[in-house]
Each structure stands twice: as structure tokens, then as C-alpha cells.
Design a protein around this motif. Structure first.
Motif, PDB file in Angstrom:
ATOM      1  N   VAL A 229     124.241 -92.402  12.271  1.00 33.38           N
ATOM      2  CA  VAL A 229     124.971 -93.656  12.469  1.00 33.38           C
ATOM      3  C   VAL A 229     124.243 -94.740  11.668  1.00 33.38           C
ATOM      4  O   VAL A 229     123.136 -95.152  12.046  1.00 33.38           O
ATOM      5  N   PRO A 230     124.810 -95.214  10.551  1.00 34.02           N
ATOM      6  CA  PRO A 230     124.094 -96.136   9.659  1.00 34.02           C
ATOM      7  C   PRO A 230     123.515 -97.370  10.357  1.00 34.02           C
ATOM      8  O   PRO A 230     122.392 -97.795  10.047  1.00 34.02           O
ATOM      9  N   ASP A 231     124.247 -97.968  11.285  1.00 36.83           N
ATOM     10  CA  ASP A 231     123.785 -99.209  11.908  1.00 36.83           C
ATOM     11  C   ASP A 231     122.840 -98.984  13.078  1.00 36.83           C
ATOM     12  O   ASP A 231     122.206 -99.939  13.559  1.00 36.83           O
ATOM     13  N   ARG A 232     122.744 -97.747  13.540  1.00 33.71           N
ATOM     14  CA  ARG A 232     121.876 -97.460  14.690  1.00 33.71           C
ATOM     15  C   ARG A 232     121.148 -96.128  14.466  1.00 33.71           C
ATOM     16  O   ARG A 232     121.177 -95.239  15.307  1.00 33.71           O
ATOM     17  N   LEU A 233     120.484 -96.033  13.320  1.00 34.96           N
ATOM     18  CA  LEU A 233     119.793 -94.796  12.986  1.00 34.96           C
ATOM     19  C   LEU A 233     118.603 -94.587  13.916  1.00 34.96           C
ATOM     20  O   LEU A 233     117.721 -95.440  14.010  1.00 34.96           O
ATOM     21  N   ARG A 234     118.598 -93.476  14.598  1.00 35.34           N
ATOM     22  CA  ARG A 234     117.521 -93.174  15.539  1.00 35.34           C
ATOM     23  C   ARG A 234     117.506 -91.672  15.792  1.00 35.34           C
ATOM     24  O   ARG A 234     118.482 -90.974  15.513  1.00 35.34           O
TER      25      ARG A 234
END
Length: 253
Positions: A229-234
């Protein structure tokens, strides 16, 4: 163009299927049926529909996909993170003669067979008939069964072939068979093991030292996946923390 005998990955919106194409056959699913004849002659990347109108993309499966999603499992498999490393550590390449004991569901065998094809051979020793039959069917799915010579026996019995270029042993008590294996390895050949517990590692190391193997190594490989997920990379919330300990050594004299 897709032809009879090819292995095809039918990738749907929520379900996937892996089949070997055979004229006159039909794949029946909860989403409808697809005739093999409707796939033969198409190209990979095209879409076919079940009789209920459900779409499936025709994909040429990778070995990773076959191992993780396509093969039938009767046992825990050696995962690609380990099997790829094992194959490199053993130095496997086309034409090599490899001993394997404990085929399981054939996941590692598929990777090793792919490395030594077309002229090499994996000589498998497996004492459980149901495991061996299932693994050979899985190898057919990967189109690599011709690389494998199966034996329905374990390493306590005579090893029929000699002068192996490498060996990999995945059984409960590998140290019991190590001297027998050493006798059929070429000098300088690599051998590897996978065991799940530290006390098994210790027993293997003791026997390797007693038999004058060299270049002993013990390793563990961990794979951590991330949420794409580009905006929530984890990292993913869960990971496989332990699959097994890898042991490698080289035959000395």
C-alpha cells in the motif's frame, strides 16, 4: 500458443486452478465448468469463461506459483525462501547427479530438478509410498518428472547409485544415515540438511565432525513481507518466524 499437455494457471477474481490440459477433459468448479478444448489453441494472457460466465485469465505458471498454490501437499513443504538458497549452496547446475532423501510433497525436488535439467538427475529415496506418488504427480504438474529417478526405500538400505555431485537430506534423524551417504558422494561434494530443532542440529554436527566433513555451516532464513500500500507501507502483521535450520558441509577426503 497453448497446447495439449501444457500446465495452465487459471486465475480468477477470487479463485485459481492449476491444470494439465488434456483433450476431452473438463474442469468443474463451484464457479462453473471449462472445457480443456476451449483453452487449447489460445494464448497465455487471454481470458476464458466458465459456462456460468465467470472469467479466468490463462497464465503460464511460475515454479513459485506451482509450489505455493498448485501442488497437493501431504507434508509441510520446504518454502522457496529456503529451496532457492539450498539450490545455490549446493551449486546445482545442468548435468549434475543429486541425491535427495525425504521428498515430502516435492517442493524442493521441483526447484532442484529445474536447476539440473535437462541432462542432470535427482535420485530420490523416500520410504512412504503415498508421499512419493503425490510428489511425482506434483513434479508432472511442473513438467519435471523426467528429471527424477524415484526409489521407494530409505537411506538405511543400500544406495544404488554412486558418485553423487551433491546431496540434500530432509529426514527426522539424518545423522543415522550420514556415513552411508558419505560413501556415495564425490570428494569435495556439498551436502545439506533441514531440521526443525536445535538438538537435531547438534546431532548432525557431531556426526559431520566425526566423519571429517569440512566447511560446516548452520543457518536460518527469515522472510518478512510488506503490505503493498503506497501511502501506508508497513510490514505484514504476521510472519512465519521459523521453518527450519539449514546445515551445509563439504565432503573432505
Amino acid at each position: 500458443m497453448i497446447k495439449e499437455g501444457d500446465t495452465v494457471h487459471l486465475k480468477g477474481r477470487k479463485s485459481s486452478f492449476f491444470i494439465i490440459l488434456e483433450r476431452g477433459k473438463e474442469l468443474s468448479t463451484h464457479l462453473g465448468s471449462i472445457k480443456h478444448d476451449d483453452i487449447i489453441g489460445k494464448n497465455f494472457g487471454e481470458t476464458v469463461f466458465t459456462h456460468k460466465g465467470e472469467p479466468f485469465i490463462l497464465i503460464r505458471p511460475t515454479l513459485y506459483e506451482l509450489i505455493m498454490f498448485g501442488i497437493k501437499r501431504y507434508t509441510q513443504i520446504i518454502y522457496p525462501k529456503d529451496s532457492a538458497y539450498i539450490t545455490l549452496k549446493l551449486g546445482l547446475t545442468d548435468g549434475m547427479k543429486v541425491l535427495e532423501s525425504g521428498i515430502g510433497s516435492g517442493a524442493l525436488t521441483i526447484v532442484m530438478a529445474n536447476a539440473v535439467k535437462p541432462k542432470g538427475k535427482i535420485y530420490v529415496y523416500e520410504k512412504e509410498e503415498k508421499f512419493l506418488k503425490n510428489a511425482l504427480n506434483n513434479l508432472k504438474l511442473a513438467k519435471l518428472d523426467y528429471v527424477v529417478q524415484p526409489h521407494l526405500k530409505d537411506l538405511s538400505e543400500e544406495i544404488e547409485e554412486k558418485d553423487f555431485d551433491a546431496a540434500f537430506i530432509d529426514v527426522r534423524e539424518p545423522w543415522l544415515y550420514l556415513e552411508n551417504v558419505k560413501n556415495v558422494l564425490k570428494p569435495g561434494s556439498m551436502i545439506g540438511f533441514l531440521v526443525p530443532t536445535t538438538n537435531q542440529v547438534s546431532e548432525v554436527l557431531k556426526e559431520l565432525k566425526r566423519l571429517d566433513f569440512i566447511d560446516l555451516e548452520v543457518e536460518e532464513i527469515l522472510l518478512r513481507q510488506y503490505k503493498p500500500v503506497p501511502d501506508r507501507l508497513r510490514p505484514e502483521d504476521r510472519m512465519v518466524a521459523h521453518t527450519g535450520y539449514l546445515i551445509f558441509a563439504r565432503k573432505g577426503n
